[in-house]
Design an enzyme around this catalytic site. Structure first.
Site, PDB file in Angstrom:
ATOM      1  N   SER A 253       0.847  -1.193   0.000  1.00  0.00           N
ATOM      2  CA  SER A 253       0.000   0.000   0.000  1.00  0.00           C
ATOM      3  C   SER A 253       0.881   1.242   0.000  1.00  0.00           C
ATOM      4  O   SER A 253       2.100   1.150   0.009  1.00  0.00           O
ATOM      5  CB  SER A 253      -0.909  -0.002   1.223  1.00  0.00           C
ATOM      6  N   LYS A 254       0.202   2.372  -0.004  1.00  0.00           N
ATOM      7  CA  LYS A 254       0.926   3.642  -0.137  1.00  0.00           C
ATOM      8  C   LYS A 254       2.101   3.775   0.822  1.00  0.00           C
ATOM      9  O   LYS A 254       3.155   4.293   0.462  1.00  0.00           O
ATOM     10  CB  LYS A 254      -0.032   4.823   0.081  1.00  0.00           C
ATOM     11  N   ARG A 255       1.912   3.305   2.053  1.00  0.00           N
ATOM     12  CA  ARG A 255       2.976   3.529   3.027  1.00  0.00           C
ATOM     13  C   ARG A 255       4.253   2.743   2.733  1.00  0.00           C
ATOM     14  O   ARG A 255       5.258   2.906   3.408  1.00  0.00           O
ATOM     15  CB  ARG A 255       2.462   3.231   4.442  1.00  0.00           C
ATOM     16  N   HIS A 256       4.186   1.876   1.711  1.00  0.00           N
ATOM     17  CA  HIS A 256       5.404   1.162   1.329  1.00  0.00           C
ATOM     18  C   HIS A 256       6.242   1.961   0.357  1.00  0.00           C
ATOM     19  O   HIS A 256       7.221   1.451  -0.184  1.00  0.00           O
ATOM     20  CB  HIS A 256       5.065  -0.188   0.716  1.00  0.00           C
TER      21      HIS A 256
END
Length: 480
Positions: A253-256
């Site tokens: 997800s985005k936080r990766h």
RNA sequence: GCUCCCAUCGUCUAGCCCGGUCUAGGACAUCGCCUUUUCACGGCGGUAACAGGGGUUCGAAUCCCCUUGGGAGUACCA
């Protein structure tokens, strides 16, 4: 019957790496089986959907070379429209049909009532299935009269209490035990249908033969199987591909970090390399090769070679794959792309011959397109001397100042824009014979004098590409 | 909690369905050597894995069960 597959994104954000991979698998399967690849927009969640994102996602797919045969911009009259938001009447009609057959019912429960029921069920250790009164056919008439009064109910599907079996192309035989899910909403009280319902209606109406999608849909599939059954529709083949995960082994997800395709596009990754790498994340080539173009897979792609376990998205290998594709490319192609790179005026202003020669040596040692301008600046146009310890050391050799003086004088006499390889050889000979320098002091001395660096490609390739005035500036500085 | 899915080198994976040919193969990364005036590229080589426990079998990475670990779903999101 020809194969028909679809990619069905929600336009709620940029095209995600995982979405691109699913799209790619569908596209490849369509190509491999001589079928049709359809793009359908799942925008029933009006609050989160946005037409702008639809456009951006299509752009990114196009950039990747994942081209659809049918879609909102390429409608086939037999199946259009391709946006779920434009298919409202269709879903309405099917939902009403289910109500007529007693397979679905109106539900007038409020949000609070639903919440309460769910809490109670959890407290009592029961599965939180719908147990409201509207499930009971005895209330049908009351429902109808409330409907006539203008109240807005949801439509709930009556989930059959029996087990379902799915023969998934990736997961194998999946058994959904009876009572796994309760009655679920297929049309919201605002009249908009819900994913699990429209997905089936559309796949059915669009004659989809194979559903290739992420594993996150696997549990939901039981609901869809129920609806296929209720609709008396043919169930397509399913292939639930494992998910992409990040370094913490959680769903990507985005936080990766960089998980949108456009980020890679902006950084000038090669689309073909992206596709190549993405394909490898969960699928393997029968010949175990790992560098290929999409069209090379048209012959060999199949649903049998998927891995069932999740794959970690890893930039390191992508970097390598990108480099491999650069090496494979024709110089002409690279020149075109490098020309368009920002901050690249020097390259652009050079002759075609020069471009070809520089691309030829640089492409051997880079991973990214953006490395070309970087390398050119670093090796060729930069006249600023970087005094590394190694360079300082070379300059302190007793032979080096002699070489610098000699070349300083020779080069100053030179008045064409570039030095030829032949001339370089003559100077090398002269330094060797007249100054009596050979071996490492010769090569390193000349390199230091002409490039102001202690490293770089072979001199005979590098020097003919370097403008004489840059070399002169370097020599001037070194002379002092 | 419940349901479902998954489990081979650090990573992507081959092999698994159709047990012996697997002292488990390849690729990325990493380490070493060679090549190169240097770096990079390239070449060669090394380190490195069948989650654990039970079965079944003459024989299990491959089949079955359990445990453990991970993931997903459980919405009037998709």
């Amino acid at each position: 019957m020809t194969t028909r597959v679809r990619f069905a994104p929600s336009p709620t954000g940029y095209l995600h790496i995982g979405g691109a991979r699913t799209a790619l698998y569908n596209f490849l399967y369509a190509k491999a089986s001589g079928g049709t690849f359809i793009l359908r927009i799942e925008d029933t969640d009006l609050e989160r959907s946005n037409a702008e994102y639809e456009k951006l996602q299509i752009d990114d797919l196009k950039w990747l070379g994942i081209n659809h045969d049918e879609g909102p911009d390429k409608p086939n009259p037999k199946y259009a429209p391709y946006r779920q938001s434009e298919r409202a009447e269709i879903y309405q009609k099917f939902a009403l049909e289910l109500i007529d057959k007693g397979l679905a019912y109106y539900d007038f429960c409020s949000e609070e009532e639903l919440e309460e029921m769910k809490e109670k069920a959890t407290r009592e250790g029961r599965p939180p299935h719908y147990e409201g009164k509207w499930k009971n056919p005895a209330f049908n008439e009351e429902a109808l009269s409330r409907l006539a009064r203008g109240e807005k109910p949801a439509i709930r599907f009556r989930a059959p209490n029996k087990a379902y079996v799915l023969n998934d192309k990736v997961k194998g035989r999946v058994v959904y035990p009876e009572n796994m899910v309760g009655d679920f909403v297929i049309v919201r009280s605002n009249g908009l249908p819900v994913y699990n319902f429209c997905c089936v209606v559309d796949d059915h109406l669009m004659d989809i033969t194979h559903v290739i999608r992420g594993e996150d849909h696997l549990s939901n599939t039981v609901r869809q199987l129920m609806i296929y059954e209720a609709l008396n529709a043919k169930v397509p083949e399913f292939a639930h591909v494992s998910l992409l995960i990040g370094h913490d082994r959680q769903k990507l997800s985005k936080r990766h970090g960089a998980t949108s395709v456009n980020l890679y596009r902006n950084e000038n990754y090669l689309p073909e390399a992206m596709c190549n790498y993405l394909t490898l994340l969960g699928w393997s080539h029968p010949k175990e090769i790992d560098i290929f173009d999409k069209h090379e897979l048209f012959e060999v792609f199949d649903l049998e070679r998927f891995s069932a376990s999740p794959a970690m998205y890893d930039l390191e290998k992508l970097k390598w794959v990108n480099g491999q594709h650069i090496k494979k490319m024709q110089n002409e192609e690279i020149i075109k792309l490098v020309n368009d790179l920002p901050g690249n005026e020097f390259f652009k202003s050079q002759s075609h011959e020069w471009k070809n020669a520089s691309v030829e040596i640089i492409k051997q040692q880079v991973h990214f397109l953006t490395d070309f301008p970087k390398m050119i600046h670093e090796m060729i146009t930069n006249d600023h001397l970087e005094m590394t310890d190694t360079l300082l050391d070379i300059l302190n050799w007793e032979t080096t100042p002699k070489i610098i003086s000699f070349l300083h004088e020779e080069v100053s006499k030179w008045n064409t824009p570039f030095i030829t390889e032949g001339q370089l050889n003559i100077w090398m000979e002269q330094v060797k014979k007249e100054l009596g320098v050979k071996g490492k002091p010769l090569f390193m001395g000349v390199r230091a004098a002409l490039t102001g660096r202690d490293h770089g490609p072979e001199l005979k390739f590098l020097i003919p590409l370097t403008p004489v005035n840059v070399i002169k500036k370097r020599l001037d500085q070194l002379k002092k």
